[in-house]
Design a protein around this motif. Structure first.
Motif, short mmCIF file in Angstrom:
data_model
loop_
_atom_site.label_atom_id
_atom_site.label_comp_id
_atom_site.label_asym_id
_atom_site.label_seq_id
_atom_site.Cartn_x
_atom_site.Cartn_y
_atom_site.Cartn_z
N GLU A 120 -6.94 21.47 -4.40
CA GLU A 120 -5.78 22.30 -3.74
C GLU A 120 -4.55 21.79 -3.53
O GLU A 120 -4.15 21.94 -2.39
CB GLU A 120 -6.55 23.34 -2.80
CG GLU A 120 -7.11 24.50 -3.21
CD GLU A 120 -6.34 25.55 -3.89
OE1 GLU A 120 -5.00 25.80 -3.38
OE2 GLU A 120 -6.94 26.04 -4.77
N LEU A 121 -4.27 20.58 -4.20
CA LEU A 121 -3.15 19.73 -3.66
C LEU A 121 -2.22 19.72 -4.88
O LEU A 121 -1.11 19.17 -4.80
CB LEU A 121 -3.54 18.32 -3.19
CG LEU A 121 -3.45 18.20 -1.90
CD1 LEU A 121 -4.39 17.12 -1.60
CD2 LEU A 121 -2.52 18.21 -1.11
N ASP A 122 -2.16 20.54 -5.84
CA ASP A 122 -1.45 20.60 -6.92
C ASP A 122 -0.16 21.65 -6.91
O ASP A 122 -0.18 22.70 -5.94
CB ASP A 122 -2.07 21.17 -8.22
CG ASP A 122 -2.97 22.18 -8.02
OD1 ASP A 122 -3.94 22.18 -7.34
OD2 ASP A 122 -2.79 23.33 -8.64
N ASP A 123 0.85 21.39 -7.47
CA ASP A 123 2.30 21.84 -7.08
C ASP A 123 1.97 23.69 -7.50
O ASP A 123 0.97 23.93 -7.99
CB ASP A 123 3.34 21.59 -8.23
CG ASP A 123 3.03 21.75 -9.54
OD1 ASP A 123 2.02 22.43 -10.02
OD2 ASP A 123 3.84 21.24 -10.48
N GLY A 124 3.07 24.19 -6.99
CA GLY A 124 3.01 25.88 -7.02
C GLY A 124 4.39 26.53 -7.35
O GLY A 124 5.25 25.66 -7.11
N HIS A 125 4.42 27.73 -7.47
CA HIS A 125 5.86 28.39 -7.72
C HIS A 125 5.62 29.79 -6.77
O HIS A 125 4.71 30.49 -7.14
CB HIS A 125 5.95 28.70 -9.09
CG HIS A 125 7.17 29.27 -9.53
ND1 HIS A 125 7.21 30.53 -9.66
CD2 HIS A 125 8.18 28.66 -10.09
CE1 HIS A 125 8.60 31.07 -10.13
NE2 HIS A 125 9.32 29.88 -10.46
N ARG A 126 6.47 29.79 -5.70
CA ARG A 126 6.20 30.88 -4.85
C ARG A 126 6.55 32.35 -5.41
O ARG A 126 6.01 33.38 -5.30
CB ARG A 126 6.85 30.66 -3.50
CG ARG A 126 8.37 30.74 -3.60
CD ARG A 126 8.71 30.66 -2.05
NE ARG A 126 10.14 31.05 -1.63
CZ ARG A 126 11.11 30.20 -1.60
NH1 ARG A 126 11.00 28.75 -1.91
NH2 ARG A 126 12.28 30.66 -1.29
N TRP A 127 7.72 32.44 -6.24
CA TRP A 127 8.00 33.62 -6.91
C TRP A 127 6.93 34.06 -7.93
O TRP A 127 6.87 35.39 -8.31
CB TRP A 127 9.24 33.53 -7.59
CG TRP A 127 10.42 33.06 -6.72
CD1 TRP A 127 11.34 34.20 -5.88
CD2 TRP A 127 10.87 31.88 -6.45
NE1 TRP A 127 12.10 33.60 -5.19
CE2 TRP A 127 11.99 32.22 -5.34
CE3 TRP A 127 10.42 30.51 -6.50
CZ2 TRP A 127 12.66 31.05 -4.82
CZ3 TRP A 127 11.30 29.62 -6.02
CH2 TRP A 127 12.28 29.81 -4.93
N ARG A 138 7.10 34.98 -12.67
CA ARG A 138 8.21 35.61 -11.76
C ARG A 138 8.53 37.02 -12.31
O ARG A 138 8.80 37.71 -11.50
CB ARG A 138 9.46 34.60 -12.09
CG ARG A 138 10.59 35.10 -11.12
CD ARG A 138 11.95 34.45 -11.59
NE ARG A 138 12.01 32.72 -11.07
CZ ARG A 138 12.62 32.60 -10.13
NH1 ARG A 138 13.24 33.35 -8.94
NH2 ARG A 138 12.83 31.09 -9.77
N ALA A 139 8.43 37.28 -13.65
CA ALA A 139 8.84 38.68 -14.03
C ALA A 139 7.78 39.74 -13.32
O ALA A 139 8.05 40.87 -13.29
CB ALA A 139 8.99 38.57 -15.40
N ILE A 140 6.50 39.47 -13.50
CA ILE A 140 5.58 40.46 -13.13
C ILE A 140 5.02 40.50 -11.60
O ILE A 140 4.37 41.52 -11.23
CB ILE A 140 4.37 40.28 -14.09
CG1 ILE A 140 3.62 39.13 -13.95
CG2 ILE A 140 4.91 40.50 -15.57
CD1 ILE A 140 2.32 39.02 -14.69
N ASN A 141 5.43 39.57 -10.85
CA ASN A 141 4.77 39.49 -9.48
C ASN A 141 6.11 39.99 -8.55
O ASN A 141 7.03 39.99 -8.95
CB ASN A 141 4.53 38.10 -9.11
CG ASN A 141 3.18 37.62 -9.52
OD1 ASN A 141 2.11 38.38 -9.02
ND2 ASN A 141 2.92 36.60 -10.37
#
Length: 460
Positions: free
Chosen positions: A92-99, A142-145
């Protein structure tokens, strides 16, 4: 068919994509790569499910096409992609994208590495494939969340399959039509549910690993003549209807192609917890420093945050396993208040059984904040009030955690994170060599084979 969403995206990536990549975008790809590879190395040392997965893949065998890093054995490329995705997501230290509420590296990079090794792609081509894979995955996410997440889906798995397929199609130099077919076959394999967070969350890495596998499989099948629906997204029984009941943003999916590279909107994680914990941990660390407190001084802890975060990390107060601890905001805050930081070593069995930390975690009261709900995901922060027995208080809110595009990590921050993470398991030269290959050495002088060999020298 030329004007479907998928056809428009495919034409852009095939005809114009790499020509729109600035040095800044390429440099970001090099940093997400070294971040991912460092997590693979530590995941090998600490992850439970990764060893089960690698053992199974070794048992079933197959063509020796690509290496499962750290383990060292070669397996079919799609199986190597599965194993690398599981390894990278183990801590659980990998990158992410909040949108997009997802983790791109662990779905995209494993597919890219496996196919690049098998097909001998250049390091430059490898980086370009990462960028394109991230873009397809994260535009879709991003489009569906947040509609998709609210329905219980895990975007890393569902959207990752699209991005992994796009990255692999790019590595194969497909034309626009075959690129579209590959992404379509990736979309047909979309899968992943959030329910794993609530019982045995250690299985979560399976979902990005399966997305990576699906991307390799999709492109390989198209290479052999397979075709998929180009109406994947907007079709009557298509992906958008299935994933979000058509509650999506067309602009998020198609807007500003070549200008809004989604890799530039990813965050870097500094703590081995679900991202929804991070803003509260940032605040707890600051509160400890400001008040000079010990946990015995704490009378109460009040945290406000958004509903989706609470659903994922606000349910477990006293974790019993490492995997549960990664999804416990109260326990992570307690560790931050006691130790001033949260690291992998803070989730050992002794820490999880610590009665003082357990008591401190139970002092945490979590409250849903309607304004934060309204702003999410443009902001994904927290507010905290720490009250001590002597009456002193620390109270503060932040809109986003450290590592977001608005509050980015520097190279110094990234080196500190990765060297500190890797250090307990490897000699310093392992990380130094990895940083040199991935980040510092001119990219036309690097090959993925060198990275494989570098891993091999430290894993007998």
């Amino acid at each position: 068919m030329d004007q479907t969403y998928l056809s428009q995206l495919s034409r852009f990536y095939v005809e114009k994509g790499k020509h729109c990549m600035t040095p800044e975008v390429i440099n970001k790809a090099r940093r997400v790569l070294v971040d991912f590879l460092s997590e693979v190395a530590v995941g090998f040392q600490t992850g439970t499910f990764q060893s089960q997965c690698a053992s199974y893949l070794h048992h079933i065998g197959g063509a020796r096409e690509a290496t499962i890093l750290c383990h060292g054995n070669q397996v079919p490329a799609m199986h190597a992609a599965l194993a690398l995705g599981v390894l990278g997501h183990s801590i659980e230290l990998d990158d992410g994208h909040r949108w997009g509420t997802c983790h791109p590296a662990v779905a995209i990079i494993p597919a890219v590495l496996a196919m690049s090794e098998r097909d001998n792609a250049s390091f430059t081509k490898l980086l370009e494939a990462i960028i394109i894979g991230y873009d397809v995955m994260l535009r879709a996410a991003r489009a569906i969340n947040p509609s998709h997440l609210k329905r219980g889906f895990h975007s890393t798995g569902t959207c990752g399959a699209l991005g992994a397929a796009a990255a692999c199609a790019y590595l194969k130099n497909f034309d626009a039509q075959r690129f579209a077919y590959s992404v379509s076959l990736g979309g047909l394999q979309s899968a992943g549910l959030q329910e794993m967070l609530h019982d045995h969350p250690g299985i979560k890495p399976l979902q990005p690993g399966k997305a990576a596998l699906g991307g390799v499989l999709a492109a390989d099948l198209v290479d052999r003549g397979a075709k998929g629906p180009r109406t994947l997204f907007e079709g009557e029984h298509g992906w958008l209807k299935a994933m979000c009941n058509n509650e999506f943003s067309e602009e998020a999916l198609l807007g500003a192609l070549g200008k809004r590279w989604e890799i530039m909107y990813t965050y870097t994680k500094l703590y081995p917890t679900c991202r929804h914990c991070h803003a509260a941990v940032d605040l707890a660390r600051e509160g400890k420093k400001r008040l000079g407190l010990s946990v015995e001084d704490v009378k109460s802890i009040h945290v406000k945050t958004y509903a989706l975060g609470i659903a994922e990390v606000g349910k477990i107060f006293v974790p019993h396993t490492f995997e549960e601890a990664m999804f416990s905001l109260p326990f992570s805050v307690a560790i931050a208040l006691e130790r001033g930081n949260v690291t992998l070593q803070d989730y050992d069995a002794k820490t999880l059984a610590d009665p003082v930390l357990r008591e401190t975690a139970l002092k945490v009261r979590i409250e849903e904040d309607e304004e934060m709900n309204r702003i999410y995901p443009e902001e994904r922060g927290a507010w905290i009030n720490i009250t001590l027995h002597d009456g002193r208080q620390f109270e503060k809110g932040i809109p986003v955690a450290k590592g977001e595009p608005e509050n980015p990590v520097t190279d110094e921050d990234l080196v500190e994170k990765l060297a500190g993470m890797v250090g307990p398991y490897y000699p310093q030269e392992f990380f130094n060599g990895l940083w040199e290959l991935c980040v510092k050495k001119p990219q036309d002088e690097v090959s993925y084979g060198e990275i494989v060999n570098h891993f091999g020298r430290f894993h007998s």
